[in-house]
Structures are given as C-alpha cells and as structure tokens.
Scaffold this active site. Sequence first.
Site, PDB file in Angstrom:
ATOM      1  N   CYS A   1      13.665  10.062   8.408  1.00  0.00           N
ATOM      2  CA  CYS A   1      13.370   9.492   9.767  1.00  0.00           C
ATOM      3  C   CYS A   1      14.641   9.526  10.747  1.00  0.00           C
ATOM      4  O   CYS A   1      14.629   9.650  11.741  1.00  0.00           O
ATOM      5  CB  CYS A   1      12.721   8.133   9.535  1.00  0.00           C
ATOM      6  SG  CYS A   1      13.923   6.913   8.736  1.00  0.00           S
TER       7      CYS A   1
ATOM      8  N   LYS B   1       0.884  -1.067  -0.054  1.00  0.00           N
ATOM      9  CA  LYS B   1       0.053   0.124  -0.041  1.00  0.00           C
ATOM     10  C   LYS B   1       0.786   1.250   0.036  1.00  0.00           C
ATOM     11  O   LYS B   1       1.428   1.717   0.970  1.00  0.00           O
ATOM     12  CB  LYS B   1      -0.888   0.004   1.300  1.00  0.00           C
ATOM     13  CG  LYS B   1      -2.218   0.722   1.079  1.00  0.00           C
ATOM     14  CD  LYS B   1      -2.158   2.308   0.964  1.00  0.00           C
ATOM     15  CE  LYS B   1      -1.787   3.080   2.081  1.00  0.00           C
ATOM     16  NZ  LYS B   1      -1.570   4.367   1.637  1.00  0.00           N
TER      17      LYS B   1
HETATM   18  P1  NAD Z   1       1.848   8.095   8.178  1.00  0.00           P
HETATM   19  O1  NAD Z   1       2.013   7.020   9.650  1.00  0.00           O
HETATM   20  O2  NAD Z   1       1.091   9.069   8.494  1.00  0.00           O
HETATM   21  O3  NAD Z   1       1.450   7.280   7.049  1.00  0.00           O
HETATM   22  C1  NAD Z   1       2.255   6.042   6.458  1.00  0.00           C
HETATM   23  C2  NAD Z   1       1.617   4.946   5.813  1.00  0.00           C
HETATM   24  O4  NAD Z   1       0.614   4.591   6.532  1.00  0.00           O
HETATM   25  C3  NAD Z   1       0.694   5.717   4.575  1.00  0.00           C
HETATM   26  O5  NAD Z   1       0.873   4.904   3.640  1.00  0.00           O
HETATM   27  C4  NAD Z   1      -0.701   5.720   5.150  1.00  0.00           C
HETATM   28  O6  NAD Z   1      -1.515   5.636   4.266  1.00  0.00           O
HETATM   29  C5  NAD Z   1      -0.732   4.620   6.086  1.00  0.00           C
HETATM   30  N1  NAD Z   1      -1.801   4.606   7.180  1.00  0.00           N
HETATM   31  C6  NAD Z   1      -2.243   5.708   7.641  1.00  0.00           C
HETATM   32  N2  NAD Z   1      -3.062   5.268   8.472  1.00  0.00           N
HETATM   33  C7  NAD Z   1      -3.341   3.853   8.343  1.00  0.00           C
HETATM   34  C8  NAD Z   1      -4.152   3.116   8.941  1.00  0.00           C
HETATM   35  N3  NAD Z   1      -5.051   3.241   9.918  1.00  0.00           N
HETATM   36  N4  NAD Z   1      -4.074   1.895   8.749  1.00  0.00           N
HETATM   37  C9  NAD Z   1      -3.176   1.461   7.729  1.00  0.00           C
HETATM   38  N5  NAD Z   1      -2.286   2.266   7.121  1.00  0.00           N
HETATM   39  C10 NAD Z   1      -2.390   3.353   7.439  1.00  0.00           C
HETATM   40  O7  NAD Z   1       3.425   8.702   8.058  1.00  0.00           O
HETATM   41  P2  NAD Z   1       3.823   9.546   7.094  1.00  0.00           P
HETATM   42  O8  NAD Z   1       3.386  10.803   7.440  1.00  0.00           O
HETATM   43  O9  NAD Z   1       3.338   9.099   5.522  1.00  0.00           O
HETATM   44  O10 NAD Z   1       5.511   9.380   7.117  1.00  0.00           O
HETATM   45  C11 NAD Z   1       6.181  10.090   7.937  1.00  0.00           C
HETATM   46  C12 NAD Z   1       6.617   9.207   9.218  1.00  0.00           C
HETATM   47  O11 NAD Z   1       7.414   8.053   8.676  1.00  0.00           O
HETATM   48  C13 NAD Z   1       7.668   9.909  10.002  1.00  0.00           C
HETATM   49  O12 NAD Z   1       7.099   9.675  11.241  1.00  0.00           O
HETATM   50  C14 NAD Z   1       8.873   9.275   9.870  1.00  0.00           C
HETATM   51  O13 NAD Z   1       9.973   9.257  10.895  1.00  0.00           O
HETATM   52  C15 NAD Z   1       8.466   7.965   9.596  1.00  0.00           C
HETATM   53  N6  NAD Z   1       9.572   7.060   8.715  1.00  0.00           N
HETATM   54  C16 NAD Z   1      10.203   6.159   9.423  1.00  0.00           C
HETATM   55  C17 NAD Z   1      11.220   5.329   8.660  1.00  0.00           C
HETATM   56  C18 NAD Z   1      12.194   4.354   9.454  1.00  0.00           C
HETATM   57  O14 NAD Z   1      12.819   3.663   8.749  1.00  0.00           O
HETATM   58  N7  NAD Z   1      12.041   4.274  10.678  1.00  0.00           N
HETATM   59  C19 NAD Z   1      11.283   5.648   7.384  1.00  0.00           C
HETATM   60  C20 NAD Z   1      10.840   6.611   6.822  1.00  0.00           C
HETATM   61  C21 NAD Z   1       9.794   7.345   7.411  1.00  0.00           C
END
Ligand code: NAD
Length: 488
Positions: free
Chosen positions: A288, A180
């Site tokens: 991140c 997704k």
């Molecule tokens: P987010 O949590 O808003 O969304 C991430 C994904 O989750 C998207 O595809 C979104 O559609 C999906 N999602 C949202 N609600 C959901 C639900 N209820 N059920 C299932 N899927 C759902 O995060 P974002 O704003 O897109 O990304 C930024 C975040 O990602 C930051 O906190 C960043 O630090 C983190 N991040 C972590 C890493 C790592 O390797 N640790 C790498 C990159 C980004």
Amino acid sequence: MSLAEVAGVQVDTRHWIGGQRVSSPETFATVSPIDGTELAQVARGGKTEADAAVAAARAAFPAWAALSPQERGAILHRVADNVESHIEELSQLETADNGSLLRSHRRGVMPRVVTNLRFFADYAINELHHPVFETRGHDNHVSWDPSGVAVIITPWNAPLMLATWRIGPALASGDTVVAKPPEWAPLTASLFAQLAHEAGLPAGVFNVVQGFGTEAGAALTANPGISRICFTGSVPTAKVIAHAAADNLIPCSFELGGKSPTVILDDADLDLAVDLAVEQYDNAGQVCLAGTRLLVQEGIADEFTARFAERAAQIRQGDPRDEETQIGPNIHLKHVERVEGFIDRARADGATVAYGGERNTDLGPHYFRPTLIVDAPAGSEILTQEVFGPVLTMQTFASDDEGLALANGTEFGLAACVVTGSRERAEAFTKHLVAGTIWVNCFFVRDLAAPFGGSKRSGIGREGGLWSFDFYADVKNTVYAPNGWTKE
Ligand code: NAD
C-alpha cells in the site's frame, strides 16, 4: 476435509469461534500464486458464522476486559512466544498462500507479527497513563477502558502482519476480536488462532470467520453487537463498510490504498535515489505504501532514468521460495488481469511502456514483469489510480513547487518518499506534502509507536502507539471535585 497440509504445515480450514473449530455447509478454494495449485478448501462463512463469532466475542468480553493490562500482557507475550517458535511454519504457509518472498516472511514479516503483539502488550502496561490535570481545584483522570468487540478485516498482501497490527492493540486494550482474513490468502489466520489457543488465550477472546467480503465481511460489519471496525483494504470496499458502520454508528479505522510519490530532487545522492526507486517494486508492487510515482527533477532526469532502467533490468523475478528471488508472482489471475487492464488503458491514453508491461510467461501466468510507464498524459488513470502491481510511472518537474504540486496531485495521501541532499529543502518540501508518513532519504522505516494512516482517500484515523489505544478503547475522563468527601 478440515485439515489440510500446505507446504508441509498442517492447517485446520474451519472457522475458529468461541474456542472451537466450526464448519460451514460451503467451502471455497485457496490457490497458490506460485504455480496456481489449489492449496485447500476453506470454510465459507456468512451471517450465521459471523453472528456466532460476535456472540462468542461478546460472551468472552467481560472476563477479558476485567484483567489488568499486566495479566493480559502476560498472555499476549505467551502468544507471541508461540508465534515466534513457529515462524518457519507461518512463513512457509504465507508464502504458499500469497506468494510473497519466503525470506522476507522469515526475517522481516513474521518477526514483525511477534512485535505487533509484544509492543502493544507492553505499551498498555508501561505507557498508557496520562498525568492528572487540574481544573479549578478539580482533578481530571484519563483512562482507556475496553470498548467491546473489534471486527478486523484485512487484505492479502501481508495477511498476518496486517491483521496482528490491529489484533495486538485491540487485545491489549481489553477488547475481544473477530478477524475476517482475506479470501485470497486465509490460511495463516487459522494457524495463528491455534497458536494463540495453545498459548492460553481464553476461548472467545479471538475468533476467525473465513469467507468472502460480501458475505462474512458484510455480516460482521452489519452486526449491532460490535464496538469497532478496523478495515485495511481498498477505497471502494471502505465506502461499503462505512455505510454499514453508519447504521449502528460504529467507529471505524480505515487504512486504504495509495498512489504515493517518490520525489527525487536534483541535489539527491543518485545511488541512494536509484536504490529507493527500485525498492518500490517490492512484493511485486503489492504494497500500500509503495511510492509508485517517480517524480524526478529535470536536471538529473536523464542520468537517473538510465541508471534506474539498468538496475530494474537486473531484478530477479522468480519462485518466492528461492533465496535469490527479488520479486515473485502477483496474488491471483484476476489481479494480474486487472494490472494488464491498467497497462492497456495507459497505452490507449498515449503513455509509453518503457520496459515490462506484460506477464513473464516463462515463470507462469501469475508473474507480471516489473514495468515502467513514461510520457503518460497529466491526469490520466495510470498517474492517478492505484495499480497494486509492479508498475511504476515516471514524470519530471522543473521547480520544487511544481514537484510538490505533482506529489500532492492525487486523491490519495498515504505516504511519500523524498530524496534530497539538503535538509533545508527537505523540510520546506515535506511541510506541504499531504501524506500520513513521509520518508526522507529512506523508505519503510517503521516504529510501532509512530502514528500510521492515510490522508485524503487513503484512510480515516491513525494507529500506532497511543493512537491505537485511542481508537480501540473508550477514552474516559473522570473529574474529582475537591469537596464533598464525607468519608475521609
Ligand atoms: P479489498 O478492499 O478488496 O478487500 C479487503 C478485505 O475486505 C478482504 O478481507 C475482503 O474480503 C473484505 N471485504 C470486501 N468486501 C467487503 C464488504 N462488503 N464488507 C466487509 N468486508 C469486505 O482489498 P484487497 O484487494 O484485498 O487489498 C488491496 C487494497 O488494500 C489496496 O488498495 C491496498 O492499498 C490496501 N492496503 C492498505 C494498507 C494500509 O495500511 N493503508 C495496507 C495493505 C493494503
């Protein structure tokens, strides 16, 4: 309607399920952060599409799981070959969709997508063996069996790289996959599906359901037919997914946010320290792992600050397709507003904006200036919560112990960077740092064989090398007795 041309690249905006393109009654717009133009209308999936994709992945599982690691590896290498010959298209598409630098996509990010596939394909063939060990004359044989359907949900800051970091080991393990992609940058996942299909990945082994997290994502994580949930994203979303996973007891691997420290001890090489600190603005702070909290030891703080501010002022912000640009836009207007909210609240808490703190309106509403916040009160939001924009904070400390307490002083534990001239001090300091990855006198050196993940609220589990296979596979121990063999 279903084919869009974005940055000169043809991309199908329908889902990819069971080896076929599938439409949805509704679509959503994906908008370029470069200039706010709508790039395409993308199929908006929900429960129907999620259930169809899981069913397709389950149907494809037995045949894919039955292949040897060599056979799967040969197919994954062909997929990698096809991705490699389309790096330019993937780079153009990703830059248009998420606004990250085109040159980084061409030279670093998309080649890493290729490596994500090749590395894990080869690991399954060459490394996934455990020596047989003996217990009172019995032999223990450890194996890594395919587990079923892995659901892979990823964010927009490095969409295809982060997705394939999970897709590579999942497919190499013999699992089938439903991905997704993020709603703010969904396009490269669709092109990747096409490239994988052209390279001979069997129908149903890899599926893409596009849409919003609360619709497509929630439906996928609630499906009882899946075997693994891999999620990269924010802590609040991880909590929602953990609840969904609990209902069916599905194992999760979570890679989440950070508020990582860049610690500069007073014996540091200052040129190196300034270089490493400036690097934390990369990708407009949407990394991140970024060490956004600069923690500087008192004796060198004035000199470091002067040199750092001078360098930061030279950062070239601009169009991410321009070779000279060092940082581009932020992903979405809603995200820029979120970053502005952090700055407003930091000011209200008594912090000072040393530079930046506003949009670079000459470039457009998506471009937020590199920002430094100083004199923020201990424990305030800007020092403890992830901004995920080009915003660094600076704090000073007297003793190494005080620096360590500051470094460990948030609920996150994803990464840390330590700059020091002394190996002994580095070892003493890093021993007590709580972080999944620590870089000493360097940043962002990544080996796919190394464990990767976050401590505290920054994640659950580790991936990379063997750790990936331990997650995607069902690890099995078979014990052979020395006796009872009637058919010698
Ligand atoms: P987010 O949590 O808003 O969304 C991430 C994904 O989750 C998207 O595809 C979104 O559609 C999906 N999602 C949202 N609600 C959901 C639900 N209820 N059920 C299932 N899927 C759902 O995060 P974002 O704003 O897109 O990304 C930024 C975040 O990602 C930051 O906190 C960043 O630090 C983190 N991040 C972590 C890493 C790592 O390797 N640790 C790498 C990159 C980004």
